[in-house]
Design a protein around this motif. Structure first.
Motif, PDB file in Angstrom:
ATOM      1  N   LEU A 501      33.939  47.098  31.690  1.00 21.27           N
ATOM      2  CA  LEU A 501      33.858  45.686  32.050  1.00 21.27           C
ATOM      3  C   LEU A 501      32.853  44.941  31.184  1.00 21.27           C
ATOM      4  N   PHE A 502      31.837  45.633  30.699  1.00 29.80           N
ATOM      5  CA  PHE A 502      30.786  44.983  29.917  1.00 29.80           C
ATOM      6  C   PHE A 502      31.251  44.593  28.519  1.00 29.80           C
ATOM      7  N   THR A 503      32.329  45.201  28.042  1.00 27.70           N
ATOM      8  CA  THR A 503      32.823  44.887  26.690  1.00 27.70           C
ATOM      9  C   THR A 503      34.241  44.323  26.697  1.00 27.70           C
ATOM     10  N   THR A 504      34.906  44.317  27.857  1.00 26.78           N
ATOM     11  CA  THR A 504      36.286  43.833  27.962  1.00 26.78           C
ATOM     12  C   THR A 504      36.295  42.371  28.387  1.00 26.78           C
ATOM     13  N   ASN A 505      37.200  41.612  27.822  1.00 32.29           N
ATOM     14  CA  ASN A 505      37.361  40.207  28.214  1.00 32.29           C
ATOM     15  C   ASN A 505      37.671  40.129  29.714  1.00 32.29           C
ATOM     16  N   PRO A 506      36.975  39.257  30.456  1.00 35.43           N
ATOM     17  CA  PRO A 506      37.202  39.161  31.904  1.00 35.43           C
ATOM     18  C   PRO A 506      38.655  38.913  32.306  1.00 35.43           C
ATOM     19  N   VAL A 507      39.434  38.276  31.451  1.00 38.55           N
ATOM     20  CA  VAL A 507      40.828  38.007  31.806  1.00 38.55           C
ATOM     21  C   VAL A 507      41.626  39.305  31.942  1.00 38.55           C
ATOM     22  N   LYS A 508      41.087  40.406  31.427  1.00 38.73           N
ATOM     23  CA  LYS A 508      41.775  41.698  31.512  1.00 38.73           C
ATOM     24  C   LYS A 508      41.163  42.629  32.564  1.00 38.73           C
ATOM     25  N   TRP A 509      40.149  42.169  33.285  1.00 36.05           N
ATOM     26  CA  TRP A 509      39.485  43.047  34.248  1.00 36.05           C
ATOM     27  C   TRP A 509      40.427  43.527  35.347  1.00 36.05           C
ATOM     28  N   GLN A 510      41.388  42.688  35.726  1.00 35.68           N
ATOM     29  CA  GLN A 510      42.284  43.080  36.810  1.00 35.68           C
ATOM     30  C   GLN A 510      43.253  44.194  36.413  1.00 35.68           C
ATOM     31  N   GLU A 511      43.263  44.553  35.149  1.00 32.39           N
ATOM     32  CA  GLU A 511      44.067  45.683  34.690  1.00 32.39           C
ATOM     33  C   GLU A 511      43.327  47.004  34.889  1.00 32.39           C
ATOM     34  N   THR A 512      42.065  46.925  35.325  1.00 36.36           N
ATOM     35  CA  THR A 512      41.239  48.113  35.495  1.00 36.36           C
ATOM     36  C   THR A 512      41.753  48.993  36.630  1.00 36.36           C
ATOM     37  N   THR A 513      41.736  50.285  36.396  1.00 42.93           N
ATOM     38  CA  THR A 513      42.079  51.244  37.452  1.00 42.93           C
ATOM     39  C   THR A 513      40.894  52.194  37.674  1.00 42.93           C
ATOM     40  N   ILE A 514      40.908  52.846  38.827  1.00 45.84           N
ATOM     41  CA  ILE A 514      39.861  53.809  39.161  1.00 45.84           C
ATOM     42  C   ILE A 514      40.343  55.196  38.737  1.00 45.84           C
ATOM     43  N   GLU A 515      39.701  55.754  37.710  1.00 49.17           N
ATOM     44  CA  GLU A 515      40.115  57.051  37.176  1.00 49.17           C
ATOM     45  C   GLU A 515      39.644  58.209  38.059  1.00 49.17           C
ATOM     46  N   LYS A 516      38.411  58.103  38.548  1.00 53.85           N
ATOM     47  CA  LYS A 516      37.859  59.108  39.443  1.00 53.85           C
ATOM     48  C   LYS A 516      36.999  58.424  40.494  1.00 53.85           C
ATOM     49  N   MET A 517      36.878  59.087  41.643  1.00 50.00           N
ATOM     50  CA  MET A 517      35.990  58.600  42.696  1.00 50.00           C
ATOM     51  C   MET A 517      35.336  59.781  43.392  1.00 50.00           C
TER      52      MET A 517
END
Length: 526
Positions: A501-517
């Motif tokens: 998130l710190f290097t990705t354009n905010p408009v693409k943040w909603q494409e983020t997935t949770i790889e591990k938890m």
């Protein structure tokens, strides 16, 4: 068990590290990859450069409602944009044709429907005239039903409006199927919800997967009930069977008073906590039922009150006696002002957390914020930028420009010094994934709406502040030893993200997935 995580971009909440050690359920070491090679471990996990964060806290949500919507039809953008599409979607429900089954949907907002109106029984009767049809509005306060559901609930033109709600009518006086606010919706739920305790627990178990996909490790159920089953025991039994998330409960004051309780119910599992009591001072901005000081735009209405000053006083005495919090739904500035005027000069009874949480806190002028800063009472705000992001059209329809700019003023809230956190209120908004933390983070940082609207860019905050509103600040809202950071000695509640998130354009943040938890050091599988 010792587990080492290496080759990561691990953000503890304050600093970055490349490696971390987990011993049993706690973070036991932080450092770099070179230091990690010198440590013994039962398992080594390669993070492959992924951003790793403390898991999120959604401290205002409705998990059992979410469990219900998991099997119902989404009638919300971007899936549904008209009543015609809603009817078509409901006709595809797997419940269609099943004897005694309700056809259920959720998430409509009339301002987002092409017809520009609320659906009625005339529309939902096109779905079915033999099965009850029920669609929950995006705010989760109101609903619309078909003629079969009205009949089952015994609602006719002679039925009086219930406390805290209104029954919609056609011009000829017949009920039109629109149930406005919780008081009216309860009339439908009373005949709809006849599930067994076992079935409710099984539905609740589905929440582990739901929240794992969103990176959420702690949740608060903000309208906890005692009937037909005690929410504390529903969650406790689910926890015994493997529900991974920690749960905080706020019991409805109406339940407390109806049952004449003098103490707060106590759950039977240590993962579930009775945190306080919940009141409703008003409705919603999008439905023009939030109580405001000035009439809504193009209207003479100012919303309406639900709980009263007497209820506030009752809650104060109950909460002091039980050493618990008061959480109060208040969206309109008139309701927020009433809370301040009632409690502002009183001494707090809790010192390790806010005595009074104001939920939503939508309309906050600079003047009102200064009054809260000066108050003797230790207030807090738990707000939802996702509402403005997803429902801007409704807000713009109901509020003029000045008040629009005062909605969810995150930068001003942080500047005020009043404890503030972000949350979702899911499923109570017109968005397909209302508790998508990345959608809220995007809205908080960019102040751009779902359709490109300016949500008052002057109230934008940076990513670090936004993340803290879902972690460190959220943890301060409840009684806990956790800090929602990845510091040594803290609970190993960790999420690994698909992108930085710190290097990705905010408009693409909603494409983020949770790889591990990991929660309490244990991996939660997808």
């Amino acid at each position: 068990m010792k587990r080492i995580l290496v080759n990561g971009k691990i953000f503890t909440g304050d600093k970055f590290f490349s490696a971390m050690e987990i011993t049993d359920d706690k973070v036991s070491w932080l450092g770099d990859n070179q230091g990690a090679r010198l440590r013994n471990a039962d398992e080594v996990v390669d993070l492959k450069g992924r951003l790793t964060l403390p898991s999120f806290w959604d401290i205002h949500t409705h998990p059992l409602w979410i469990a219900e919507t998991i099997g119902s039809v989404a009638c919300t953008p971007p899936n549904v944009a008209s009543i015609k599409e809603m009817i078509a979607a409901l006709k595809k429900s797997p419940q269609v044709g099943k004897k005694d089954a309700w056809i259920e949907g959720w998430g409509y907002d009339e301002s987002k429907l092409a017809e520009g109106r609320t659906p009625t029984i005339d529309d939902l009767d096109q779905v079915s005239k033999t099965q009850p049809v029920y669609v929950l509005r995006s705010d989760c306060h109101s609903c619309v039903v078909n003629s079969v559901a009205l009949k089952l609930a015994g609602i006719t033109k002679e039925t009086p409006d219930p406390f805290g709600g209104m029954i919609g009518h056609f011009k000829n006086g017949d009920p039109n199927g629109v149930m406005i606010e919780n008081g009216a919706t309860k009339l439908i739920k009373a005949v709809k919800e006849k599930d067994t305790f076992e079935n409710v627990v099984k539905k609740t178990m589905k929440l582990t997967t739901h929240y794992r996909a969103r990176g959420i490790g702690v949740i608060s159920d903000m309208i906890s009930l005692m009937a037909p089953y005690d929410y504390g025991e529903i969650y406790s039994e689910a926890a015994r069977r493997g529900l991974a998330q920690e749960v905080y409960l706020y019991y409805s004051i109406d339940e407390i008073k109806r049952l004449q309780l003098t103490t707060l119910p106590q759950p039977s599992h240590p993962q579930v906590h009775a945190a306080g009591i919940k009141l409703f001072m008003d409705g919603t901005i999008s439905n023009q039922t939030a109580r405001v000081k000035k009439p809504y735009k193009n209207s003479e209405g100012t919303g309406f009150a639900i709980n009263t000053v007497e209820d506030l006083k009752f809650a104060y005495e109950f909460a002091k006696k039980n050493d618990c919090q008061i959480a109060i739904h208040a969206m309109g500035d008139a309701s927020i002002q009433l809370i301040l005027d009632t409690y502002g000069d009183l001494a707090p009874w809790l010192t390790d957390r806010p005595s009074i949480r104001i939920e939503h806190a939508t309309l906050l002028s600079d003047k009102l914020l200064k009054e809260f800063t000066a108050a003797k009472m230790n207030f807090a705000f738990v707000t939802q930028i996702i509402f403005l992001y997803a429902e801007y059209a409704a807000y713009q329809k109901n509020l003029e420009e000045k008040r629009l700019k005062e909605c969810y003023p995150l930068a001003s809230l942080l500047k005020s010094g009043v404890t503030t956190a972000l949350s979702s209120d899911a499923p109570a908004t017109a968005w397909i994934k209302p508790d998508d933390v990345f959608a809220s983070l995007t809205a908080a940082v960019t102040r751009i709406g779902a359709n490109g609207e300016d949500l008052n860019h002057k109230e934008a905050i940076d990513l670090l502040a936004a993340l803290q509103l879902y972690t460190k600040a959220a943890a301060k809202m409840v009684k806990t030893d956790k800090t929602a950071t990845l510091s040594v000695g803290q609970s190993a509640d960790i999420i690994v993200l698909s992108q930085d998130l710190f290097t990705t354009n905010p408009v693409k943040w909603q494409e983020t997935t949770i790889e591990k938890m990991y929660l309490r050091g244990a991996e939660i599988k997808n």
